[in-house]
Design an enzyme around this catalytic site. Structure first.
Site, mmCIF file in Angstrom:
data_model
loop_
_atom_site.group_PDB
_atom_site.id
_atom_site.type_symbol
_atom_site.label_atom_id
_atom_site.label_comp_id
_atom_site.label_asym_id
_atom_site.label_seq_id
_atom_site.Cartn_x
_atom_site.Cartn_y
_atom_site.Cartn_z
ATOM 1 N N SER A 123 17.858 47.721 26.130
ATOM 2 C CA SER A 123 19.314 47.651 26.194
ATOM 3 C C SER A 123 19.859 48.011 27.567
ATOM 4 O O SER A 123 21.045 47.797 27.833
ATOM 5 C CB SER A 123 19.924 48.595 25.153
ATOM 6 O OG SER A 123 19.512 49.937 25.392
ATOM 7 N N HIS A 144 17.977 40.782 24.867
ATOM 8 C CA HIS A 144 18.584 41.956 24.248
ATOM 9 C C HIS A 144 19.416 41.566 23.035
ATOM 10 O O HIS A 144 20.522 41.033 23.159
ATOM 11 C CB HIS A 144 19.452 42.690 25.278
ATOM 12 C CG HIS A 144 20.119 43.905 24.729
ATOM 13 N ND1 HIS A 144 21.349 44.336 25.172
ATOM 14 C CD2 HIS A 144 19.755 44.782 23.753
ATOM 15 C CE1 HIS A 144 21.692 45.422 24.504
ATOM 16 N NE2 HIS A 144 20.751 45.698 23.633
ATOM 17 N N GLU A 156 21.816 38.983 24.914
ATOM 18 C CA GLU A 156 21.875 38.969 26.379
ATOM 19 C C GLU A 156 20.514 38.497 26.899
ATOM 20 O O GLU A 156 19.482 39.073 26.558
ATOM 21 C CB GLU A 156 22.180 40.363 26.923
ATOM 22 C CG GLU A 156 23.601 40.841 26.654
ATOM 23 C CD GLU A 156 23.861 42.235 27.191
ATOM 24 O OE1 GLU A 156 24.973 42.490 27.673
ATOM 25 O OE2 GLU A 156 22.944 43.085 27.119
ATOM 26 N N ASN A 195 26.651 47.171 27.584
ATOM 27 C CA ASN A 195 26.539 48.623 27.777
ATOM 28 C C ASN A 195 27.162 49.076 29.089
ATOM 29 O O ASN A 195 27.620 50.219 29.194
ATOM 30 C CB ASN A 195 25.067 49.053 27.715
ATOM 31 C CG ASN A 195 24.570 49.144 26.287
ATOM 32 O OD1 ASN A 195 25.342 49.413 25.368
ATOM 33 N ND2 ASN A 195 23.285 48.914 26.084
#
Length: 665
Positions: A123, A144, A156, A195
């Site tokens: 991540s 991801h 992702e 993130n």
């Protein structure tokens, strides 16, 4: 290697992410080898897949035979060489520790065929650093998924320093085959996209409280009801695990510097083991079952400005560093974070100049590095452009010159005289925003002027929802403002009314959830067709409110007063067959035949006589309120249609036993 060459996928790690990825891959038809270091771990992962598939069957999303076939495609392994043998793609989902992952890749390099593509589900960790352990950095990338993989649409796809374009293309195609939406992350940057936006936002929320500038309740009220995000910042931290966000921050701090220094408040929670929902306590107490109770009436504009300013800075950094463009950032955060609008769009609308001023004031006051504005943000603010405008994008507007239909929250197609409108917000179960209502009304207006359109079909994208109702988070800014909330009600009423008054026949094609405001939009259609798995309901009374987009008026007219009161007062959910019995749904169709049958029904109406259809709707709607007035409209209309070419066409076709071809003349 092309996507058609991929048959076998190995998933390393049978934990929550690993078994979820394995399930998604097997559902897509791939042979899957699920591997973990102990038989107990891998069996538990397999059991979780079996349970999840059972829930999908219960919910009508797949058939039992599909679930059984999916399980048959999954084998379990402990031996790495056995699991990796002949694998076309390996997706690694072991614990989020660089040392552990590097050890895995050292062993995997020796076990997997030379042609095998390696994809890590990390991540935030460096793709390049992990790829360096192998002899195939060009065949290595990030893939991801978001938790839970079976539900979350985003993947992702992240490039390492040496990743080949062919590898990124293959993994993107693989994500599409799995029913996901891939978003390219062009550069190996810590935190990638989602993130990189969410975690610093949670950190800033903690710093605001740590400094005594606001309370947890004020920050979460502002985040959830002021900015309209799905959860309050602290509520989200508890949901994902305080430790998870904290460890991502540690990595960002290590890679990017003091601007990402974790707030001591977060570190304290990690030290005491109060990690949120999973431990029973975090920023909120979950032991008593109440969970996070975020107030709706403690919104503070200064807190909103501060949080938006941090978001603007992160977006600027991602764009300037060529990690992703504004459109990709918005797509990723909407899908991965379930935001109603993307962060680039949000800060564009808030005004970059004002957010830059907020950062400058905070930086001058505190000297903290996290408030130092990105040069690109300053450049945009001074130019007067927003992120999307600078990238050549921005909110799409209908193109009147070439007759095209170009919108942001709906998709429009015209085929065989059917104007097909798709509510296109699958990341939010096609929930309805102010912008979507405007776009939908515009599309209906334009259909009436378009000679190529004779009927309208309204559906939702995906098979989870026609529409799960109004997007409460996107409209949350009206909480506490009676006039604003009343305006929102009228806005929805106008759109449902516009469907009802449309001169063309309107079919609502309902597949999945049709709830609240979504059901009220469907009430504006002339006919409603639903898949077997569809679910209906007016849940407003469970929320302490009432239907506000015409449901209290239209539903009794469709199903009768008694049934309407039952549906609204109980706030229960109803299946498609029950709603057909109640008279709300005209036809229920098998799930796998829904798309074809819904279009066929709309196409049949599109072949009808346009003038007669228009006058018929007018007479019927006029007669709802006043029978005599309706009969009067009917009589006048009957006389008018007898003087049309369509009438002659219809009569001639009837006499010759042929299909009429009405021209609307």
């Amino acid at each position: 290697m092309e996507i058609d060459d991929v048959n076998t996928i190995t998933v390393l790690g049978a934990g929550s992410m690993g078994h979820g990825i394995a399930e998604v891959a097997a559902l897509a038809g791939f042979e899957v080898r699920l591997r973990d270091i102990e038989a107990e771990f891998v069996q538990n992962g397999y059991d979780q897949i079996e349970w999840s598939l059972g829930k999908l069957v219960e919910q009508g999303q797949i058939e039992r035979s599909d679930a059984d076939a999916t399980l048959d495609r999954i084998s379990t392994h402990v031996d790495l060489a056995e699991a990796a043998a002949d694998a076309d793609v390996v997706v690694e989902a072991v614990p989020e520790k660089m040392a552990i992952k590097r050890d895995v890749y050292e062993d995997l390099e020796a076990a997997a065929p030379d042609r095998t593509i390696f994809a890590t589900n990390t991540s935030s960790l460096s793709i390049t650093a992990l790829a360096d352990v192998t002899e195939r950095p060009e065949q290595f990338c990030g893939m991801h998924f978001f938790n839970p993989p079976v539900r979350m649409e985003l993947v992702e796809v992240i490039s390492g320093a040496e990743t080949a374009e062919e590898t990124l293309d293959l993994i993107s195609d693989l994500a599409v085959e799995m029913g996901k939406t891939p978003v390219r992350v062009r550069k190996d940057s810590p935190g990638f996209i989602v993130n990189r936006v969410l975690v610093p936002l949670m950190n800033e929320a903690a710093w605001i409280v740590e400094s005594g500038d606001a309370t947890i309740e004020e920050v979460d009220s502002t985040t959830k009801y002021g900015l309209g995000l799905p959860m309050g910042s602290f509520e989200l931290s508890d949901q994902v695990g305080v430790d998870v966000g904290y460890h991502v921050l540690e990595y960002l701090h290590e890679q990017l510097g003091d601007a990402y220094h974790p707030c001591p408040m977060l570190e304290s929670k990690v030290d005491t083991g109060d990690l949120g929902k999973k431990t029973g306590a975090g920023f909120y107490d979950y032991e008593d079952g109440a969970g996070a109770q975020v107030p709706s009436d403690q919104i503070r504009d200064d807190v909103a400005d501060r949080l938006l300013a941090m978001i603007a800075n992160e977006v600027a950094a991602l764009v300037a560093d060529d990690v992703a463009d504004p459109e990709a950032i918005d797509t990723a955060v909407k899908l991965g974070g379930r935001w109603s609008d993307g962060p680039a769009k949000m800060v564009d609308e808030a005004g970059l100049d004002e957010l830059l001023a907020t950062l400058d004031d905070l930086h001058e006051e505190t000297g903290e590095e996290r408030y130092e504005a990105e040069p690109y943000l300053r450049e945009l603010a001074e130019s007067g452009e927003g992120f999307h405008e600078a990238a050549g994008g921005g909110k799409a507007e209908p193109d009147d010159e070439d007759g095209g239909y170009d919108y942001e929250d709906i998709t429009v197609e015209i085929d065989d005289r059917v104007g097909h409108v798709m509510l296109d917000r699958p990341h939010r179960m096609n929930t309805v925003t102010d912008d979507l209502l405007v776009e939908l009304r515009d599309a209906i207006d334009r259909f009436e002027e378009d000679d190529d359109v004779r009927a309208v079909l309204l559906t939702g994208t995906g098979d989870r929802a026609f529409s799960a109702g109004a997007d409460i988070q996107a409209m949350a800014g009206g909480v506490g403002d009676v006039n604003r909330v009343a305006e929102l009600s009228r806005h929805g009423q106008e759109t449902a009314g516009r469907l009802e008054s449309c001169e063309l026949p309107v079919v609502a094609g309902i597949d999945g959830h049709c709830l609240g405001g979504g059901m009220e939009l469907a009430m504006g259609a002339d006919l409603r067709i639903a898949s077997e798995r569809s679910e209906f309901g007016q849940p407003e009374h469970d929320l302490g409110i009432l239907p506000g987009w015409g449901g209290t008026v239209r539903l009794p007219r469709i199903v009768g007063m008694g049934r309407a009161k039952e549906i609204i007062f109980t706030a229960d959910r109803y299946d498609a067959e029950t709603m057909a019995d109640y008279g709300f749904v005209n036809e229920v169709t098998p799930n796998d035949e829904f798309d074809e049958r819904a279009f066929e029904l709309a196409k049949r109406l599109a072949r009808g006589p346009p003038i007669a259809q228009r006058y018929t709707k007018r007479a019927m709607h006029r007669g709802w309120d006043d029978v005599d007035a309706g009969l009067d409209v009917e009589a006048q209309s009957f006389g008018l249609v007898f003087d049309t070419e369509d009438m002659m066409t219809g009569m001639a076709a009837f006499m010759s036993d042929e299909e009429p071809e009405f021209e609307g003349k």
